[in-house]
Scaffold this active site. Structure first.
Site, PDB file in Angstrom:
ATOM      1  N   LYS A  15     -10.997  -0.570   6.377  1.00 26.38           N
ATOM      2  CA  LYS A  15      -9.852  -0.313   7.239  1.00 26.38           C
ATOM      3  C   LYS A  15     -10.385   0.193   8.584  1.00 26.38           C
ATOM      4  O   LYS A  15     -11.415   0.863   8.628  1.00 26.38           O
ATOM      5  CB  LYS A  15      -8.995   0.743   6.550  1.00 26.38           C
TER       6      LYS A  15
ATOM      7  N   ARG B 249       1.361  10.338   0.082  1.00 25.28           N
ATOM      8  CA  ARG B 249       1.724  11.374   1.060  1.00 25.28           C
ATOM      9  C   ARG B 249       2.955  12.142   0.660  1.00 25.28           C
ATOM     10  O   ARG B 249       3.407  13.013   1.390  1.00 25.28           O
ATOM     11  CB  ARG B 249       2.022  10.728   2.416  1.00 25.28           C
TER      12      ARG B 249
ATOM     13  N   GLU C  97       0.878  -1.173   0.000  1.00 17.06           N
ATOM     14  CA  GLU C  97       0.000   0.000   0.000  1.00 17.06           C
ATOM     15  C   GLU C  97       0.909   1.213   0.000  1.00 17.06           C
ATOM     16  O   GLU C  97       1.515   1.546   1.014  1.00 17.06           O
ATOM     17  CB  GLU C  97      -0.905  -0.007   1.243  1.00 17.06           C
TER      18      GLU C  97
END
Ligand code: 3PG
Length: 208
Positions: free
Chosen positions: A130, A46, A42
């Site tokens: 999640k 960012r 994943e």
């Protein structure tokens, strides 16, 4: 072309959550994860190089199941899909973001932290999600508490989880896998220490 997974929660016990600062790290670290027995990544959106890193991994490590994390807008969902991500992960789940991720046609894990958020995501027809930020939101005891009243949901808890705490989550009936960044520490990436990443991946792959 990498394949799209059927259930994101059943691929591996630990999904490596990765922050790439230098695009040159993307391919060797993806190869190290595969070599360690964790063929899933994943890659978080960012850093300015995140989409480029996704493109590089999609082109050069097609055997890895490649996801984009920290998806917070419909535009990011679209860009990640165009770059080659085959699944998406978001830290939260607004109706607009859910729509944006659904529009990509990719499987995704929307972020939830409360029972009402879990119910809202279930109402949208999505049963895998999640749980974030896992440790700060009550950790494994919280997920255990909601496993019976909210039986339809399955989780990938992420946020503050370590190799030591992962087993307490993995033993729960409503947890398929956990996510964590401990497999790809910033200092190992900066030093190009791919052997360390591979060894951390190997330990995590054996957790279940
Ligand atoms: C995430 O994006 O899911 C988390 O930031 C990862 O959490 P961790 O860095 O605490 O493992």
């Amino acid at each position: 072309m990498p394949s799209t997974p059927e259930s994101l929660l059943d691929l591996v016990p630990v999904v490596p959550v990765v922050v790439v600062e230098d695009v040159a790290h993307a391919v060797p670290l993806a190869r190290a994860l595969v070599a360690g027995g964790l063929p899933v990544i994943e890659l978080t959106l960012r850093t300015p190089v995140a989409l480029e890193a996704i493109r590089a991994i999609a082109a050069e490590v097609p055997e890895i199941t490649l996801g984009a994390g920290t998806v917070t807008t419909p535009q990011q969902a679209k860009e990640a899909a165009a770059a080659g991500a085959t699944f998406l992960v978001s830290p939260g789940a607004t109706p607009r973001l859910l729509d944006g991720m659904l529009e990509t046609g990719l499987p995704f894990l929307p972020g939830t932290a409360t029972v009402s958020e879990v119910l809202a995501v279930l109402e949208a027809g999505i049963s895998e999600m999640k749980f974030f930020p896992a440790e700060a939101s009550g950790g494994a005891p919280y997920l255990k508490s909601i496993s019976s009243p909210v039986a339809g949901a399955r989780f990938c808890p992420t946020g503050g989880i370590t190799a030591a705490s992962a087993p307490s989550y993995l033993s729960l009936p409503n947890v398929g896998c956990v996510g964590g960044s401990w497999l790809t520490p910033a200092d190992a990436l900066a030093a190009g220490d791919w052997a360390r990443v591979e060894s951390l991946a190997r330990e995590a792959a054996a957790l279940r």
